[in-house]
Design a protein around this motif. Structure first.
Motif, PDB file in Angstrom:
ATOM      1  N   ASP A 175       0.839  -1.198   0.000  1.00 59.22           N
ATOM      2  CA  ASP A 175       0.000   0.000   0.000  1.00 59.22           C
ATOM      3  C   ASP A 175       0.878   1.255   0.000  1.00 59.22           C
ATOM      4  O   ASP A 175       1.961   1.258   0.582  1.00 59.22           O
ATOM      5  CB  ASP A 175      -0.924   0.016   1.228  1.00 59.22           C
ATOM      6  N   LEU A 176       0.369   2.300  -0.640  1.00 58.28           N
ATOM      7  CA  LEU A 176       1.172   3.508  -0.817  1.00 58.28           C
ATOM      8  C   LEU A 176       1.016   4.485   0.352  1.00 58.28           C
ATOM      9  O   LEU A 176      -0.075   4.962   0.641  1.00 58.28           O
ATOM     10  CB  LEU A 176       0.775   4.198  -2.131  1.00 58.28           C
ATOM     11  N   VAL A 177       2.145   4.768   0.992  1.00 62.08           N
ATOM     12  CA  VAL A 177       2.202   5.720   2.091  1.00 62.08           C
ATOM     13  C   VAL A 177       2.764   7.032   1.524  1.00 62.08           C
ATOM     14  O   VAL A 177       3.715   7.004   0.744  1.00 62.08           O
ATOM     15  CB  VAL A 177       3.124   5.190   3.218  1.00 62.08           C
ATOM     16  N   TYR A 190       3.283  12.463  11.133  1.00 61.27           N
ATOM     17  CA  TYR A 190       4.676  12.137  11.426  1.00 61.27           C
ATOM     18  C   TYR A 190       5.562  12.491  10.237  1.00 61.27           C
ATOM     19  O   TYR A 190       5.140  12.397   9.073  1.00 61.27           O
ATOM     20  CB  TYR A 190       4.805  10.648  11.767  1.00 61.27           C
ATOM     21  N   SER A 445       7.138  -3.602  13.913  1.00 61.00           N
ATOM     22  CA  SER A 445       5.738  -3.247  13.695  1.00 61.00           C
ATOM     23  C   SER A 445       5.476  -2.898  12.237  1.00 61.00           C
ATOM     24  O   SER A 445       4.370  -3.084  11.726  1.00 61.00           O
ATOM     25  CB  SER A 445       5.350  -2.057  14.586  1.00 61.00           C
ATOM     26  N   LEU A 446       6.503  -2.367  11.554  1.00 55.06           N
ATOM     27  CA  LEU A 446       6.322  -1.919  10.174  1.00 55.06           C
ATOM     28  C   LEU A 446       6.655  -3.014   9.169  1.00 55.06           C
ATOM     29  O   LEU A 446       6.327  -2.914   7.992  1.00 55.06           O
ATOM     30  CB  LEU A 446       7.188  -0.680   9.919  1.00 55.06           C
TER      31      LEU A 446
ATOM     32  N   ALA B 434      -3.291   4.192   3.966  1.00 54.12           N
ATOM     33  CA  ALA B 434      -2.088   3.421   4.312  1.00 54.12           C
ATOM     34  C   ALA B 434      -1.130   4.251   5.169  1.00 54.12           C
ATOM     35  O   ALA B 434      -0.435   3.704   6.032  1.00 54.12           O
ATOM     36  CB  ALA B 434      -1.382   2.942   3.044  1.00 54.12           C
ATOM     37  N   THR B 435      -1.109   5.575   4.943  1.00 52.50           N
ATOM     38  CA  THR B 435      -0.228   6.442   5.735  1.00 52.50           C
ATOM     39  C   THR B 435      -0.670   6.456   7.196  1.00 52.50           C
ATOM     40  O   THR B 435       0.154   6.391   8.116  1.00 52.50           O
ATOM     41  CB  THR B 435      -0.256   7.885   5.177  1.00 52.50           C
ATOM     42  N   TYR B 438       0.111   3.023   8.686  1.00 52.89           N
ATOM     43  CA  TYR B 438       1.561   2.886   8.908  1.00 52.89           C
ATOM     44  C   TYR B 438       1.952   3.627  10.191  1.00 52.89           C
ATOM     45  O   TYR B 438       2.654   3.093  11.059  1.00 52.89           O
ATOM     46  CB  TYR B 438       2.284   3.473   7.698  1.00 52.89           C
ATOM     47  N   SER B 439       1.446   4.852  10.315  1.00 54.97           N
ATOM     48  CA  SER B 439       1.744   5.674  11.492  1.00 54.97           C
ATOM     49  C   SER B 439       1.180   5.032  12.763  1.00 54.97           C
ATOM     50  O   SER B 439       1.803   5.029  13.816  1.00 54.97           O
ATOM     51  CB  SER B 439       1.139   7.073  11.308  1.00 54.97           C
ATOM     52  N   ARG B 441       0.571   1.812  13.296  1.00 54.19           N
ATOM     53  CA  ARG B 441       1.352   0.628  13.682  1.00 54.19           C
ATOM     54  C   ARG B 441       2.618   1.041  14.424  1.00 54.19           C
ATOM     55  O   ARG B 441       2.983   0.449  15.441  1.00 54.19           O
ATOM     56  CB  ARG B 441       1.731  -0.195  12.437  1.00 54.19           C
ATOM     57  N   MET B 442       3.262   2.063  13.883  1.00 53.62           N
ATOM     58  CA  MET B 442       4.498   2.548  14.499  1.00 53.62           C
ATOM     59  C   MET B 442       4.225   3.057  15.914  1.00 53.62           C
ATOM     60  O   MET B 442       4.901   2.668  16.873  1.00 53.62           O
ATOM     61  CB  MET B 442       5.082   3.653  13.624  1.00 53.62           C
ATOM     62  N   LYS B 443       3.223   3.916  16.033  1.00 49.30           N
ATOM     63  CA  LYS B 443       2.864   4.483  17.342  1.00 49.30           C
ATOM     64  C   LYS B 443       2.550   3.374  18.350  1.00 49.30           C
ATOM     65  O   LYS B 443       3.002   3.400  19.501  1.00 49.30           O
ATOM     66  CB  LYS B 443       1.657   5.409  17.160  1.00 49.30           C
ATOM     67  N   SER B 445       3.543   0.312  18.434  1.00 48.87           N
ATOM     68  CA  SER B 445       4.703  -0.487  18.850  1.00 48.87           C
ATOM     69  C   SER B 445       5.573   0.280  19.833  1.00 48.87           C
ATOM     70  O   SER B 445       6.236  -0.314  20.678  1.00 48.87           O
ATOM     71  CB  SER B 445       5.534  -0.884  17.626  1.00 48.87           C
ATOM     72  N   ILE B 457      -2.378  13.802  16.589  1.00 45.27           N
ATOM     73  CA  ILE B 457      -2.017  13.318  15.229  1.00 45.27           C
ATOM     74  C   ILE B 457      -2.981  12.218  14.812  1.00 45.27           C
ATOM     75  O   ILE B 457      -4.107  12.492  14.485  1.00 45.27           O
ATOM     76  CB  ILE B 457      -0.546  12.856  15.116  1.00 45.27           C
ATOM     77  N   ILE B 458      -2.584  10.960  14.865  1.00 52.79           N
ATOM     78  CA  ILE B 458      -3.488   9.892  14.428  1.00 52.79           C
ATOM     79  C   ILE B 458      -3.957   9.040  15.584  1.00 52.79           C
ATOM     80  O   ILE B 458      -4.679   8.075  15.413  1.00 52.79           O
ATOM     81  CB  ILE B 458      -2.842   8.954  13.399  1.00 52.79           C
ATOM     82  N   SER B 459      -3.546   9.406  16.779  1.00 53.76           N
ATOM     83  CA  SER B 459      -3.802   8.521  17.912  1.00 53.76           C
ATOM     84  C   SER B 459      -5.281   8.323  18.174  1.00 53.76           C
ATOM     85  O   SER B 459      -5.701   7.304  18.710  1.00 53.76           O
ATOM     86  CB  SER B 459      -3.136   9.085  19.155  1.00 53.76           C
TER      87      SER B 459
END
Lengths: 463, 463
Positions: A175-177, A190, A445-446, B434-435, B438-439, B441-443, B445, B457-459
């Motif tokens: 998927d495109l980020v 971020y 995680s990524l 997807a962005t 992705y963010s 998943r990172m957060k 972890s 942000i996305i939390s």
């Protein structure tokens, strides 16, 4: 040799002509510019459209196949060495400059565009893309971002990360980020462009990159200062900065390198000099004239035997050709050339030069040193033959000693070559256990299956 | 009111004097500069040593307590509004400049150092720290990093991220993560300083920050150009850049803002002008003289009615005081002032100005516009009264329309104010699903319990 059904899947994405799996074909992608063992991939794929990158990544993730993206393979820390049974993705055909925007000072490119070609295209439009890694004539912009490539202009103009405005990349699911913008300011979410820089292909597969461009300097002046004493040369570096002059380039060559370069191309260099500084100041013509005069004065105050100011473009080209010859000339001397890039705060360069002399003597090794003195990024280059086991053992000890010195001086393991496979074991010494664990959690995680360029940076420590 | 045993635990770390939980005390930390509902925290702690930050973070994580770090609370997107029952950590006492290194051009600071105080200290040593967010007289450097603060000098000098060399921060376990260096070049591991910038306190608690410093420009010249037509002014901005001039500042004020500022402080501004450009060029004196002349010519070619060149320091100060008055003057007019920062590529500023006029009319709202025209970062400011529900509904629609326009022009939701609580719902529109994932998943972890500044942000989308 990869299994046929799998090859069919890759062929369905990029076409049969763009999938290679014969040993004769994959061998060429088994190594990079680092002194490390080669590993042949099982499959090499050559996408012709960036959209194919997403499908390739998803396919690799589905099958748990290690995926290593390869630009020009000029990596000096093993970042482009694939994993056994893995897939190498070539970006050579993804080489379009998508947009050069003169009004808004940015460019959008595909990852396979060659650095020097891009810089030349930008220059032809009257703008400037400063990052100039040593491998720029073949290196790709995608590779430059993955490694945060530096170069000669780091001190004044910064490195690749300082020009990265935006990026889109495929995550492991294909998927495109998208992150960043075409504007200088952007804080929407971020800073994923900041995260991608120097991530060595371990967190995503680059699709499109947006770079900042700047107006070029109007004038430049190059100089070569000759010293009888290495310490005088290295003290001159600090004195120039202390005078509030930021040269565009401020390069150093030691006597061994000078002699080797002069032997490589009869350049008429002062082969009896202990050290050379190659300096270029740039900017407004009046500023260049003033700074050149000041730099010359500072060099002389620090016992420069002579300061030669380039009289014309040809003379200037000659000065910089000598610098560019340093690595190929040194690499020519012995079967194995280990190019290090431990970096120290520039005020510690005299101390680092003394340490390198001591290390060279202690381990009985030939070390030629040149590099970006202005930003503290020296390249001590050990000339050896890896087949000579006894000597190679001393080389490894010398590298450890160089890193110890750099860290003790408040420096870093790697200024611009990356961690890759070569330096991950030293990471904790510079950072902390918690830094490795934090990075490891993020990576996991990524990329839960660990398919993205496994083993690079801290991935070797993944459980 | 927080439970007594818990308060004891915080008191054991920072001392009883530095823990507050009475409503009268916590109320002051329930809001920031965004137009959002306030939320009082259960506990406010004021560490006096950075080491205490690790213990505080670990304690919050142990109990699953939301932790919001607060510098000066000048955030414009709700990034400093705490969570119900949560903990606010004040950095005011962590205000030491640890090192100003003149030889190696860097500074090490604690997160609570005030931006303008730091810049002044750097200037007193003959160096330059360019980022100058509007709130610089009270904002903190930790907050600037967390938000990637911008300011007036973004076009030529960049923003906070361009000066961040290294950072150490506490992860949720209270362990110290270190990344970056004191050298311009550093590629040792993931670029965690790049990840921390603009992360709004959601990924770690800052301990120590290393900033790059640069030599200051030798000279500067300020100008005020007066226009009868907003589009002439905005086209002038593009024309200046097209002439390869990067002014240090290139600011815009519309007629409404001009009149309001002049009314706020009798500054003798041309209140009948449709727009003003406030321009400063800096650098070598010869360059400044040439560029000032060119800028004046370009302004006149684009129908500037007059171009006033600052004659002395006092005159220059007057020009910039007018610009600094813009926000307080506008904010003075109505009970509620919504300051937006949607940003467009600078060539689209004329189109954005037209769109703002259309939106103001369509939703029958007063919008004063000023801001950083040079980097496309305008601040359309809606003056309203949140208690007027009907009008507030139109304000919300107008904000949506401004974002739609900015994104359609290739711009971004936020140039420098951050996503915070206010803009997270718009994130996907600019980036992609997807962005966000992705963010997310990172957060997750890096902060499994979601204690670090939740909801920012996305939390809010965390499951």
């Amino acid at each position: 040799m990869a299994d046929k059904a799998l090859l069919k899947e890759f062929e369905a994405i990029v076409g049969a002509d763009n999938v290679m799996s014969a040993e004769a074909e994959t061998h060429a992608y088994s190594y990079d510019a680092a002194v490390l063992d080669s590993v042949a991939p099982a499959v090499v794929v050559r996408p012709t459209e960036t959209e194919q990158l997403g499908a390739i990544t998803a396919l690799c993730n589905k099958h748990g196949l290690p995926l290593t993206v390869r630009g020009a393979g000029t990596n000096l820390s093993g970042g482009t060495i694939p994993s056994k049974g893995g897939v190498v993705v070539l970006t050579g055909a993804l080489n379009k400059i998508l947009e050069l925007n003169m009004d808004d000072l940015y460019a959008r490119v595909q990852p396979g565009v060659i650095t020097a070609k891009f810089a030349a295209e930008v220059a032809s439009k009257g703008l400037f893309y400063p990052p100039d890694p040593g491998s720029q004539t073949v290196s790709t912009l995608g590779g430059n971002v993955a490694e945060n490539a530096g170069g000669l202009r780091g001190l004044k103009y910064g490195v690749t990360k300082d020009y990265l405005m935006g990026i889109s990349f495929y995550d492991v699911n294909g998927d495109l980020v998208k992150s960043g913008s075409r504007t200088v300011k952007c804080v929407t979410g971020y800073n994923l462009p900041g995260l991608m820089v120097a991530s060595e292909g371990t967190l995503g597969v680059f699709n499109e990159i947006t770079f900042k461009l700047i107006p070029p300097p109007q004038a430049a002046q190059s100089m070569m200062a000759v010293f009888d004493d290495v310490l005088d040369a290295s003290r001159t570096v600090s004195a120039i900065i202390a005078a509030k002059i930021l040269p565009a380039t401020l390069e150093f060559m030691d006597n061994f390198t000078i002699r080797t370069v002069d032997n490589f191309r009869k350049a008429g260099l002062p082969t009896d000099a202990a050290a050379l500084l190659l300096i270029e100041v740039d900017g407004h013509p009046a500023q260049v004239a003033e700074e050149a005069e000041k730099v010359e004065k500072i060099c002389k105050e620090h016992n420069a035997k002579s300061v030669e100011v380039a009289k014309d473009a040809e003379h200037r080209a000659k000065v910089w050709q000598a610098r560019r010859d340093a690595l190929p000339a040194l690499a020519n001397l012995k079967p194995t050339c280990v190019l290090e890039d431990a970096t120290v705060p520039r005020s510690r360069i005299p101390a680092m030069m003394e340490a390198l002399a001591r290390i060279s003597k202690e381990f009985d090794l030939t070390i030629g040193t040149f590099g970006h003195a202005g930003d503290g990024n020296l390249h001590p280059t050990i000339l050896t033959d890896k087949r000579n086991e006894q000597e190679w053992h001393r080389v490894e000890k010398a590298i450890d000693a160089i890193f110890d010195e750099a860290l003790a001086m408040g420096g870093t393991l790697s200024g611009e070559h990356g961690i890759g496979l070569a330096k991950s074991k030293y990471m904790e010494q510079e950072t902390s256990r918690a830094t490795i664990e934090y990075s490891r959690r993020m990576k996991k995680s990524l990329d839960p299956k660990g398919i993205l360029n496994p083993g690079k940076i801290i991935s070797a420590l993944l459980d």
